[in-house]
Design an enzyme around this catalytic site. Structure first.
Site, mmCIF file in Angstrom:
data_model
loop_
_atom_site.group_PDB
_atom_site.id
_atom_site.type_symbol
_atom_site.label_atom_id
_atom_site.label_comp_id
_atom_site.label_asym_id
_atom_site.label_seq_id
_atom_site.Cartn_x
_atom_site.Cartn_y
_atom_site.Cartn_z
ATOM 1 N N HIS A 12 0.870 -1.201 0.000
ATOM 2 C CA HIS A 12 0.000 0.000 0.000
ATOM 3 C C HIS A 12 0.895 1.235 0.000
ATOM 4 C CE1 HIS A 12 -3.820 2.152 1.493
ATOM 5 N NE2 HIS A 12 -2.919 3.091 1.244
ATOM 6 N N HIS A 14 1.634 5.386 -1.649
ATOM 7 C CA HIS A 14 1.277 6.583 -2.418
ATOM 8 C C HIS A 14 2.554 7.169 -3.007
ATOM 9 C CE1 HIS A 14 -2.851 6.807 -0.772
ATOM 10 N NE2 HIS A 14 -2.289 6.221 0.273
ATOM 11 N N LYS A 94 -9.201 0.033 -5.970
ATOM 12 C CA LYS A 94 -9.217 0.643 -4.633
ATOM 13 C C LYS A 94 -10.484 1.467 -4.439
ATOM 14 C CE LYS A 94 -7.740 2.282 -0.652
ATOM 15 N NZ LYS A 94 -6.644 3.203 -0.407
ATOM 16 N N HIS A 131 -10.503 1.460 1.608
ATOM 17 C CA HIS A 131 -10.255 2.372 2.729
ATOM 18 C C HIS A 131 -11.517 2.305 3.576
ATOM 19 C CE1 HIS A 131 -8.427 6.119 4.578
ATOM 20 N NE2 HIS A 131 -9.592 5.968 5.193
ATOM 21 N N HIS A 165 -4.789 -0.687 5.687
ATOM 22 C CA HIS A 165 -4.292 -0.017 6.901
ATOM 23 C C HIS A 165 -5.206 -0.157 8.116
ATOM 24 C CE1 HIS A 165 -6.932 2.951 5.166
ATOM 25 N NE2 HIS A 165 -6.057 3.368 4.287
ATOM 26 N N ASP A 237 1.472 2.491 3.533
ATOM 27 C CA ASP A 237 0.643 3.701 3.398
ATOM 28 C C ASP A 237 1.523 4.951 3.476
ATOM 29 O OD1 ASP A 237 -1.617 5.149 2.852
ATOM 30 O OD2 ASP A 237 -2.446 5.051 4.876
#
Ligand code: DOR
Ligand code: ZN
Length: 332
Positions: A12, A14, A94, A131, A165, A237
């Site tokens: 995970h 970004h 996602k 999420h 997460h 994350d």
């Protein structure tokens, strides 16, 4: 003392775009054999064209031929044709509830309208990454969302659902009830609680979504990870924001942990006396649950101390200024 990891994965991540992508991508691409790339860009990655362009940019910025960018599409209603075309190029889709976190405005606002796409994903064996937070009271958001996870896990028993997460004891208990459900857990949620964020002077660098929870939640996450749970894998994350977006009124949510992920995990697993499980947590579970075979990359960590820099470009990394005991010394 040394630990050798085979093809560690960050499930995970970004990476952003443009200058930020150039700054942050090398940290992950050097030390990981692959990462699951989040699609919440300024204009979400919700078509194959955007996804292909983004993947190209990532591979150029990462400068590693032993790195796999496992791409995700941003959830919306997709047709059978769109999914059939995308299947070979994505690891999953996602789903963000609308407005729940950074750049999720175009996420799902009506959960009654998602079943058709989920049913196609189930049929085509495309994992759903979620999420999972409601828009209720901030500490209860993840727990409130468990009823939605339950509905999805029961309505689509063959759909691989990944709870992203996770931060609570309740989430760990939930996973054990549904074999089609996996989860990622971050480094920071294994380390901090809400006290670290707001218990003393407010620390914007530790502000993230989901917010860190209670000591008993952290303990349960640790117990699960340090007992070698078969469905809870590492996903950092890591979510960089430039310093001026963190140290301001209206602080952005996100912790940039990519530069320290493996050394800090090694410290944590060493303290727990479970260094033997680091390979399992950072690679084996993900390979098994997603059925992937990442590029071969051997990453050596050695007990050599180093100091985390105060800044990586414009971004303050997790643990800035701290001395860490483990270093990544070799990647082959
Ligand atoms: O803290 C977070 N930051 N949580 C998320 O879910 C999104 C991420 C980001 O993109 O900044
Ligand atoms: Zn994220």
């Amino acid at each position: 003392m040394k630990i050798v990891l085979q093809s560690p994965l960050d499930m995970h991540l970004h990476l952003r775009e443009n200058t930020m992508l150039q700054t942050v991508a090398p940290y992950t691409c050097r030390t990981f054999a692959g990462a699951v790339i989040m699609p919440n860009l300024v204009s979400p990655v919700d078509s194959l064209e955007k996804l292909r362009r983004y993947k190209d940019e990532i591979m150029k910025a990462g400068k590693s031929d032993t790195f796999a960018a496992y791409m995700t599409l941003f959830f919306r209603k997709y047709t059978r044709e769109e999914l059939a075309q995308a299947k070979k190029e994505i690891i999953g889709i996602k789903l963000y509830p609308a407005g729940i976190t950074t750049r999720s405005e175009s996420g799902v606002s009506n959960f009654d309208e998602i079943d058709e796409t989920l049913s196609l994903m189930e049929e085509m064996e495309i994992p759903l990454l979620v999420h999972g937070e409601s828009n209720g009271f901030v500490l209860d958001r993840e727990t409130e969302f468990l009823s939605m996870y339950q509905r999805l896990a029961e309505a689509f028993p063959k759909l691989h659902i990944v709870m992203e997460h996770i931060t609570t004891a309740a989430a760990v208990d939930f996973i054990d009830r549904y074999p089609n459900v996996s989860a990622t857990v971050t480094l920071h949620h294994l380390l901090i609680t809400l006290d670290d964020v707001i218990g003393g002077l407010l620390d914007p660098d530790l502000f993230c979504k989901p917010i860190a929870k209670r000591p008993e939640d952290r303990l349960r996450l640790r117990e699960a990870v340090f007992s070698g749970h078969g469905r809870i894998m590492f996903g950092s994350d890591s979510a960089p924001h430039p310093r001026h977006k963190k140290e301001c009124c209206g602080c952005a949510a996100g912790i940039f942990s990519a530069p320290v992920a493996l050394p800090m995990l090694a410290e944590l697993f060493e303290e727990a006396g479970r260094l033997d499980l680091l390979q399992h947590f950072t690679s084996d579970i993900a390979c098994r649950r997603y059925g992937i075979q990442p590029p071969q990359k051997t990453v050596t960590l050695e007990k050599k101390s180093w100091t985390v820099p105060e800044l990586c470009g414009t971004v303050k990394p997790f643990g800035a200024g701290r001395q860490l005991r483990w270093s990544v010394t070799e990647t082959v």
